[in-house]
Design a protein around this motif. Structure first.
Motif, mmCIF file in Angstrom:
data_model
loop_
_atom_site.group_PDB
_atom_site.id
_atom_site.type_symbol
_atom_site.label_atom_id
_atom_site.label_comp_id
_atom_site.label_asym_id
_atom_site.label_seq_id
_atom_site.Cartn_x
_atom_site.Cartn_y
_atom_site.Cartn_z
ATOM 1 N N VAL A 183 -0.321 3.073 -10.917
ATOM 2 C CA VAL A 183 -0.348 1.703 -10.390
ATOM 3 C C VAL A 183 -1.736 1.113 -10.573
ATOM 4 C CG1 VAL A 183 1.424 2.140 -8.674
ATOM 5 C CG2 VAL A 183 -0.959 2.419 -8.050
ATOM 6 N N ALA B 229 -8.157 -2.962 -13.474
ATOM 7 C CA ALA B 229 -6.864 -2.356 -13.185
ATOM 8 C C ALA B 229 -6.000 -2.281 -14.436
ATOM 9 C CB ALA B 229 -6.159 -3.145 -12.086
ATOM 10 N N PHE C 33 -4.212 -1.534 -8.839
ATOM 11 C CA PHE C 33 -4.294 -2.177 -7.533
ATOM 12 C C PHE C 33 -5.477 -3.118 -7.490
ATOM 13 C CE2 PHE C 33 -2.357 -1.690 -3.323
ATOM 14 C CZ PHE C 33 -3.221 -2.422 -2.539
ATOM 15 N N PRO D 149 -2.026 8.495 -5.065
ATOM 16 C CA PRO D 149 -2.291 7.229 -5.747
ATOM 17 C C PRO D 149 -2.823 7.444 -7.167
ATOM 18 C CG PRO D 149 -3.579 7.399 -3.707
ATOM 19 C CD PRO D 149 -2.749 8.619 -3.804
ATOM 20 N N GLN D 150 -3.510 8.564 -7.366
ATOM 21 C CA GLN D 150 -4.044 8.830 -8.701
ATOM 22 C C GLN D 150 -2.948 8.954 -9.741
ATOM 23 O OE1 GLN D 150 -5.145 10.201 -5.965
ATOM 24 N NE2 GLN D 150 -7.352 10.453 -6.001
ATOM 25 N N LEU E 162 -1.339 4.388 -1.079
ATOM 26 C CA LEU E 162 -2.533 4.351 -0.235
ATOM 27 C C LEU E 162 -2.171 4.509 1.236
ATOM 28 C CD1 LEU E 162 -4.395 1.438 -2.029
ATOM 29 C CD2 LEU E 162 -4.921 3.864 -2.146
ATOM 30 N N PHE F 261 -7.684 -5.562 -4.864
ATOM 31 C CA PHE F 261 -7.919 -5.749 -3.438
ATOM 32 C C PHE F 261 -8.360 -7.176 -3.119
ATOM 33 C CE2 PHE F 261 -7.954 -1.305 -1.971
ATOM 34 C CZ PHE F 261 -7.961 -0.653 -3.186
ATOM 35 N N ALA G 67 -13.277 -4.946 -4.078
ATOM 36 C CA ALA G 67 -13.604 -3.521 -4.203
ATOM 37 C C ALA G 67 -14.376 -3.229 -5.490
ATOM 38 C CB ALA G 67 -12.333 -2.669 -4.166
ATOM 39 N N ARG H 14 0.821 -1.204 0.000
ATOM 40 C CA ARG H 14 0.000 0.000 0.000
ATOM 41 C C ARG H 14 0.861 1.261 0.000
ATOM 42 N NH1 ARG H 14 -5.343 -1.050 1.479
ATOM 43 N NH2 ARG H 14 -5.524 0.953 2.514
ATOM 44 N N GLY I 206 -11.760 3.610 -15.281
ATOM 45 C CA GLY I 206 -10.520 4.376 -15.394
ATOM 46 C C GLY I 206 -10.452 5.135 -16.705
ATOM 47 N N VAL J 176 0.958 6.509 3.595
ATOM 48 C CA VAL J 176 2.104 7.407 3.520
ATOM 49 C C VAL J 176 3.145 6.943 4.528
ATOM 50 C CG1 VAL J 176 2.897 9.778 3.780
ATOM 51 C CG2 VAL J 176 0.615 9.309 2.855
#
Lengths: 286, 321, 259
Positions: free
Chosen positions: B76, B146, B78, B71-72, B51, B80, B84, B46, B98, B53
């Motif tokens: 990447v 993704a 991702f 993250p935008q 996602l 889950f 999700a 993450r 996307g 820091v």
């Protein structure tokens, strides 16, 4: 082993059909509801039209009555809009973030529901009244709060404050943050994510909260009775009108407007009963 | 399009999730972050995605410093553990999301989405809602979603953890084949060593916020850096204070050099292999032998045998990756 | 995860302060204007004390009746199935949806001077209680219903297999599991009952010392410009309400532990 009969009904009836105990319970419950809810409302609906449709329609066409409906509409809609924004914002804050004072904020949200409407009115007068600190300052700027629409709007916002928050918050918690994070990784900014992903996921809970808020706002009496000054044709809502007409022996108008509110209430109840299970399902499908 | 993590530290309150972790993931590889639950591997993933820091450290993606990027903007993909899926959108709209965000023209989106749905064998389900799909299908949709935006790297967080055993096995092979076709740098997190060994080119073993070892599956299995890695990646047993693989134990009828006396406590036949439970000086151990050997040696409960490791394991010469 | 919640928290706090916190604080400040002695005098003044006693007493009675009938109605809705069930289900929300003043009017027409049933409750305490029963009806029903619906039927089966009859099963198995929900509903009822204004205004006739509830009393004090007195009685109501909120919080934790 034979089961003794009991006054508390139970599951799976034995033999054919419901037992006597079950019928008794049903009768008592329904009887209570009839005596408390159904008969009174039914009687009012009946009495309203006892003198025929004409008097009813003409009393509703009275310009003060129409003005009262207008005031109620303005105040209620304003309160709904304000509380929807506030409600969404606070629900997001509480469901998605950690911060100092979170527990306090969470507890405070429920406070308005426990305060008597008359006390709400008093509280607002003490701060926003003409001779009160904030009120007199605003008065100097030419902005009157008490005895005017803004005060009534604030009062209505106060009494319906928690409704949207408390419907939306649990759903936000349940659906979790995965979908939102997935949207981020796909390139969606925060607002886009909120608009396209979060909002659709909570739409029924939000709708439910909005309906509850609207019903509460339209029905408000005590708080607006205090802050509005009850000025006929100026700051008189439908609820204030009902009381004023009744006290002035204008039964026809009082009953007629009550009838309209009762019909609105029934529509609200139907909406609530459609939206409540849908918003619960929203929570469970998470 | 490799990924580099430099000295990443992350704590949650007093819990240290990542303790100065550095990894170097080669471009185009399929790497597993393997380790027990709570060990830090999901956190690292993450952090790479943006996602989480990190408290300290740097992340580089494709040679660029990505540490400050949201993250935008990291490019990447991702996936889950619990999919999700956007529940209110159809499979098609999910995968198209996307691309819609990037305001691509409709026909371009439609073409790309169809391609991807065919790739993941979900073209029949384009108009269904995620709730109408099985878990495995939802995860394939998530992968397609993704991939749609052509990410530089693909990050999968326990992607098959929520699926049942049979589906998991199918999807594992499928992921391997997909990677062979698509060649995007892929990192996936798992606590299942069999999964990591079967699928990954390279494995990073993470435990308690530290990297224990990095290497190819066979390297980690045959030359583990420490007891933890050895125990995590395969079966172990103790003989004479040493950790040994049960299938690397010689069971003898007569004493030899370096062998220890043991009593057979139980024999269990598991298909081709035979598990021999032993008691050595009061300590329990077990050895794995073939059926042939068990029958030729006439192993039986209560018998006395002598055991020794086939080759000394100890600690390998390779340093931890 | 990007920007912190700071701005949001700030805005929420500001809004809450302007609308809720500062006004409520103003009430308690005004109540204490004449010091503790002045506050006490205002609260124990004959009319005020009588209104408070009536209000608290009526609220207790109403809560108890709500517990009994609310649980009963919830039971019938969950466990029994009959024609028109859906209508009854919808009906329970009427007190939430109907304006309180209309509720008062509605009760007055059936149970007041012009009652076709010959029941005359206007200007009586019974009338006040009836109005409060109306507005508090949904609380216990709606808190008990979901818990009752979720109750594991196998618990009752187990009790039956061990020899427990219906009453015993209800008393020893069902009721204890409903207790947190019932208590929460009762607390909500109580809080609503002490605050109620609109529905009591018409049927009570607002007779001081007889049928004047606290909220009506406060209203009267505001109208006659005794704002400090109004604030004092308001503060009492606020304190009671706060205690109820605390109790509700504790009850929800108790309920959660049993889940």
């Amino acid at each position: 082993m034979p089961e003794p009969t009991s006054p508390r009904g139970g599951r799976a009836g034995r033999g054919g059909g419901p037992g006597r105990a079950r019928l008794l319970l049903r009768a008592v419950a329904l009887g209570y509801l009839a005596a408390l809810l159904v008969l009174p409302v039914g009687l009012v609906l009946w009495r309203t039209f006892a003198g025929g449709l004409g008097p009813v329609l003409s009393s509703l066409a009275d310009h003060s009555v129409l003005h009262a409906f207008q005031i109620t509409a303005i105040v209620a809609v304003a309160a709904v809009v304000l509380n929807t924004f506030f409600g969404l914002g606070v629900a997001l804050l509480l469901a998605r973030h950690r911060f100092a004072g979170k527990r306090a904020l969470n507890a405070l949200i429920d406070l308005p529901v426990a305060v008597s409407p008359v006390v709400v009115g008093l509280a607002l007068i003490l701060v926003y009244g003409r001779f009160a600190p904030v009120g007199s300052w605003l008065e100097g700027l030419g902005f009157q709060v008490i005895f005017s629409l803004p005060g009534m709007i604030i009062a209505t916002v106060f009494v319906s404050l928690p409704l949207v928050v408390r419907e939306v918050q649990p759903v936000l918690v349940e659906i979790g943050i995965d979908q939102e994070q997935a949207a981020w990784t796909l390139g969606a900014g925060r607002f886009t994510t909120f608009r396209r992903i979060t909002l659709p996921a909570i739409r029924w809970a939000l709708a439910y909260g909005v309906v509850l808020t609207l019903a509460r706002a339209m029905g408000e009496f005590g708080a607006v009775a205090v802050v509005s000054g009850r000025l006929v044709d100026k700051t008189q809502t439908v609820t204030l009108l009902v009381e004023e007409r009744f006290q002035n022996f204008d039964q026809v108008t009082a009953y007629a407007t009550s009838c309209v509110m009762a019909v609105i209430a029934i529509l609200t109840m139907i909406a609530i009963n459609v939206l409540r299970p849908t918003s619960l399902a929203e929570k469970e499908s998470a | 399009m490799g990924i580099r993590a430099h000295n990443v530290c992350k704590s949650f309150g007093s819990f240290v999730a990542l303790d100065n972790v550095s990894v170097d993931i080669p471009s185009g590889s399929l790497t597993a972050l393997l380790g027990p639950s709570g060990g830090g591997k999901s956190t690292l993933l993450r952090v790479i995605a943006g996602l989480e820091v990190p408290d300290h450290g740097r992340i580089e993606i494709a040679g660029e410093d990505a540490t400050a990027l949201s993250p935008q903007s990291r490019g990447v993909g991702f996936v889950f553990q619990h999919y999700a899926a956007f529940k209110h959108l159809s499979v098609f709209r999910n995968v198209a999301f996307g691309l819609e965000i990037r305001k691509r023209p409709k026909d371009e989106i439609a073409k790309r989405v169809r391609e991807l749905l065919e790739l993941v064998h979900l073209d029949q389900f384009a108009d269904r809602l995620p709730s109408q799909l099985s878990g495995g299908q939802r995860q394939r949709m998530a992968l397609a979603r993704a991939l749609a935006v052509e990410p530089r790297v693909m990050l999968l967080d326990e992607p098959f953890g929520a699926l049942d055993a049979k589906v998991r096995k199918e999807l594992r092979e499928w992921l391997r084949r997909l990677h062979d076709e698509v060649h995007v740098t892929t990192v996936f997190v798992t606590h299942d060593q069999e999964e990591a060994m079967e699928v990954a080119d390279e494995i990073v073993v993470i435990n308690n916020g530290l990297v224990e070892q990095v290497g190819r599956p066979d390297q980690l299995y045959d030359r583990p850096a420490n007891d933890f890695v050895m125990g995590f990646l395969g079966p172990v047993t103790r003989i004479g204070g040493q950790m040994v693989r049960p299938h690397d134990i010689e069971v003898l009828r007569t004493p030899e050099d370096g062998s220890l006396r043991a009593t057979v406590t139980r024999i269990v036949r598991l298909g081709f292999e035979v598990r021999v439970d032993l008691s050595i000086d009061g300590e329990d151990a077990w050895a794995q032998v073939t059926r042939a050997q068990a029958s030729s040696d006439n192993l039986a409960e209560g018998e006395t045998v002598w055991v020794r490791p086939i080759r000394p394991t100890g600690h390998p010469l390779h340093a931890v990756g | 995860m990007g920007r912190g919640p700071g701005l949001g928290v700030g805005v929420a706090t500001l809004w809450l302060s302007l609308v809720v916190l500062i006004p409520l604080a103003a009430v308690t400040l005004r109540a204490g204007e004449n010091g503790w002695g002045g506050f006490w005098a205002a609260v124990t003044a004959p009319e005020a004390a009588s209104a408070l006693r009536l209000t608290l007493g009526a609220a207790v009675v109403v809560s108890i009746v709500d517990v009994v009938f609310g649980t009963l109605v919830a039971w019938v809705l969950v466990r029994d199935h009959f024609r028109g069930e859906r209508v009854v289900e919808v009906l329970i929300d009427l007190p939430f949806a109907l304006p309180t003043i209309v509720a008062g009017l509605v009760l007055l027409s059936l149970y007041g001077a012009t009652s076709p049933l010959g029941i005359h409750l206007a200007y009586t305490r019974a009338g006040v209680v009836m109005a409060l029963l109306f507005v508090t009806l949904p609380f216990v029903v709606r808190t008990v219903q979901p818990v009752l619906a979720e109750l594991d039927p196998e618990m009752e089966d187990a009790a039956a297999s061990l020899g427990a009859g219906r009453i015993t099963t209800f008393r020893r198995i069902v009721l204890p599991n409903l207790l947190p929900a019932i208590s929460a509903g009762a607390a909500l009822s109580f809080a609503r009952a002490i605050s109620e204004f609109g529905s009591t205004v018409l049927i009570s006739g607002n007779l001081p010392f007889k049928t004047q509830v606290a909220a009506v009393h406060i209203f009267g004090q505001i109208e006659t410009d005794n704002v400090t007195g109004a604030a004092a009685v308001s503060t009492v109501l606020l304190v009671v309400a706060l205690l109820v909120l605390v109790a509700l919080d504790l009850l929800s934790r108790w309920g959660a532990k049993r889940a």
